[in-house]
Design an enzyme around this catalytic site. Structure first.
Site, PDB file in Angstrom:
ATOM      1  N   TYR A 155      -1.986  -3.231   5.934  1.00  0.00           N
ATOM      2  CA  TYR A 155      -0.548  -3.063   6.117  1.00  0.00           C
ATOM      3  C   TYR A 155      -0.033  -3.990   7.202  1.00  0.00           C
ATOM      4  CZ  TYR A 155       3.896  -0.686   7.115  1.00  0.00           C
ATOM      5  OH  TYR A 155       5.220  -0.389   7.326  1.00  0.00           O
ATOM      6  N   VAL A 156      -0.733  -4.041   8.331  1.00  0.00           N
ATOM      7  CA  VAL A 156      -0.330  -4.916   9.421  1.00  0.00           C
ATOM      8  C   VAL A 156      -0.397  -6.383   8.999  1.00  0.00           C
ATOM      9  CG1 VAL A 156      -1.080  -5.796  11.667  1.00  0.00           C
ATOM     10  CG2 VAL A 156      -0.760  -3.349  11.330  1.00  0.00           C
TER      11      VAL A 156
END
Length: 246
Positions: A155-156
């Site tokens: 996600y990051v």
């Protein structure tokens, strides 16, 4: 209290729920005509439109996959046809799938890449071509880019890409009088954040900030309103809206 604008138009992706819905409603209170983009849930988007209309604002729902350039071109066309142009684009649409890097299903990585990176890129591309002088483009990152929590790797990675393209687009639009920024929320009480977390985990996130609470979608909408309106000297930045989370 914000000063209402006149004859300005905003398009909010992911505007049918969460931060997107509250941001759409806030921009409508600021005086914007608002287009509420949705991918699959037309009914929820129309609920947002109805809430804005009942409050005295102007709004319409526009559908389409944000990662599909033809669908987004058609959505931008629809907004321009209905309201005469576009001044602000707020790109809140995104998905989050959490797992350690070692065990993440690569199909989930591809899903996040398509929505969070390609989708943001497609919408930003259309915005770069169409937003009128004096306008703003606001993308959404995450404070976890900085806090680097385990389980958030994929996600990051997608949101770090969002930050990168945001900062470059700000410089590519030199001379156009268009600001391009990103807001990076901390833990915020939305379905995207709360899903799959037990009460103890949520309480720990709330205690992590000096303000000792989760953010609310309205907290993030305040930052969006600032970037969309009065913040004309804020450009090419990532604003961390996280209650002081390190």
């Amino acid at each position: 209290m914000s000063t209402p604008t006149t004859d300005r138009v905003a398009l909010v992706t992911g505007g049918s729920g969460g931060i997107g819905r509250v941001a759409a409603e806030r921009l409508a209170r600021d005086g914007f005509a608002v287009a509420v983009q949705y991918a699959g849930n037309k009914a929820r988007a129309e609920e947002t439109v109805a809430a804005i209309t009942v409050a005295g604002g102007r709004a319409l729902a526009v559908g389409g996959d944000i990662a599909d350039e033809s669908a987004m071109s058609a959505a931008f066309d629809a907004v321009e046809s209905a309201f005469g142009g576009i001044d602000v684009v707020v790109n809140t649409a995104g998905i989050m799938i959490l797992a350690p890097i070692a065990t993440l299903d690569l199909a989930d990585l591809d899903r996040m890449h398509r929505t969070n990176i390609r989708g943001t890129f497609v919408v930003s591309q259309q915005a770069a071509r169409r937003v009128r002088p004096g306008g703003a483009i606001v993308n959404v990152s995450t404070s976890v880019v900085r806090t680097q929590l385990p389980g958030y790797g994929a996600y990051v990675a997608s949101k770090a890409a969002v930050e990168g393209l945001t900062l470059i687009l700000a410089r590519e639009l030199r001379g156009r009088d268009i600001t391009v920024n990103a807001v990076a929320p901390g833990p915020t009480a939305t379905p995207l954040f709360l899903d799959g977390k037990d009460d103890a985990t949520i309480a720990n996130f709330a205690k992590a900030t000096p303000l000792e609470r989760l953010g609310e979608p309205g907290d993030i909408a305040e930052v969006v309103s600032f970037l969309a309106g009065p913040a004309r000297w804020v450009n090419g930045q990532v604003l961390y809206a996280n209650g002081g989370l390190a």
